[in-house]
Design a protein around this motif. Sequence first.
Motif, PDB file in Angstrom:
ATOM      1  N   LYS A  59       0.869  -1.187   0.000  1.00 46.01           N
ATOM      2  CA  LYS A  59       0.000   0.000   0.000  1.00 46.01           C
ATOM      3  C   LYS A  59       0.900   1.230   0.000  1.00 46.01           C
ATOM      4  CE  LYS A  59      -2.672  -3.254   2.223  1.00 46.01           C
ATOM      5  NZ  LYS A  59      -2.184  -4.496   2.880  1.00 46.01           N
ATOM      6  N   VAL A  61       1.032   4.473   0.418  1.00 47.33           N
ATOM      7  CA  VAL A  61       0.513   5.715   0.985  1.00 47.33           C
ATOM      8  C   VAL A  61       0.751   5.631   2.492  1.00 47.33           C
ATOM      9  CG1 VAL A  61      -1.836   4.799   1.274  1.00 47.33           C
ATOM     10  CG2 VAL A  61      -1.491   7.264   1.100  1.00 47.33           C
ATOM     11  N   TYR A 121      -3.316  10.930  -2.426  1.00 49.06           N
ATOM     12  CA  TYR A 121      -3.946   9.637  -2.730  1.00 49.06           C
ATOM     13  C   TYR A 121      -5.463   9.785  -2.844  1.00 49.06           C
ATOM     14  CZ  TYR A 121      -5.660   4.910  -1.630  1.00 49.06           C
ATOM     15  OH  TYR A 121      -6.323   3.711  -1.617  1.00 49.06           O
ATOM     16  N   TYR A 124      -6.455  11.455  -6.037  1.00 45.07           N
ATOM     17  CA  TYR A 124      -6.353  10.531  -7.168  1.00 45.07           C
ATOM     18  C   TYR A 124      -7.610   9.671  -7.259  1.00 45.07           C
ATOM     19  CZ  TYR A 124      -5.128   6.286  -9.695  1.00 45.07           C
ATOM     20  OH  TYR A 124      -5.144   5.225 -10.560  1.00 45.07           O
ATOM     21  N   TYR A 174      -1.160   7.657 -10.358  1.00 49.11           N
ATOM     22  CA  TYR A 174      -0.736   7.727  -8.956  1.00 49.11           C
ATOM     23  C   TYR A 174       0.613   7.040  -8.767  1.00 49.11           C
ATOM     24  CZ  TYR A 174      -0.605   7.191  -3.911  1.00 49.11           C
ATOM     25  OH  TYR A 174      -0.218   7.220  -2.597  1.00 49.11           O
TER      26      TYR A 174
END
Length: 263
Positions: A59, A61, A121, A124, A174
């Motif tokens: 992940k 982020v 994020y 996006y 992203y």
Amino acid sequence: CKDKEMLDKSSSGGMFGVLARHVIENGGVVFGAAFDDSLSVLHIMIDSMEKLDMLHGSKYVQSFIGHTYQQAKEALNNDKMVLFSGTPCQIAGLYHFLGKDYNNLYTCDIICHGVPSPGIYKKYLEYIKSKLGKDILKYEMRSKLNGWSPLSSTILFLSDGSQTKEDNAFRDPYMNGFLSNLYLRKPCYSCNFAKIERDSDITIGDFWGIGNEIEFKYETKQGVSLVMVNSIKGEKLIDDCKGQFVYEERTLEEAVAGNSMLL
């Protein structure tokens, strides 16, 4: 990882799943990053194999730690085995919060590229929703659709049952920005934890470049984990799991050559 199903679910060689399964099967709890229903990324505690899927996969982020440091302390004080995984700075934060080490605490950090802002994020996700006119149910940032490679596929699973796929991560807006270091958090550009000496018991990542210079005797198509053992406790945990994976000792120089973020 010898377990093919676990290997296929993982981003690289499946070592996190191996460690997590051992802790769960010994009555312990595991902390790691998961998506919630809104696709935000947050740290959670799990205590069963049924929930382990939530922690599989990368992940990219910053995750929200929430109350997991407090939950970890409570579990430790109740003599449960605890495996806490996260970025190196999150592991350092855990140790600062606890104020001491515990014999029943095992920590696992990742070779971190840096974390994008959750704000970027979210923007996006809103952009994709507006562009496609559909809700996003799941975002697979690192898929093994085409096997394990530095440019893994990304997949968006949409509310109407359809999917949108990018066979190269750089084509995903992203992921392109993340891989190009355009919007990492400010401390990430001068990270105090990007070094060989680690606070954690074990460090895991992708063993990029393995076999380029020195032959590697195992199949690499579905991924190879890089595992650095940083403490006596980390060595014990790895030894306790050794029946679950195949491995080969490699040089630190080779690991650094494929993972510049170690420095």
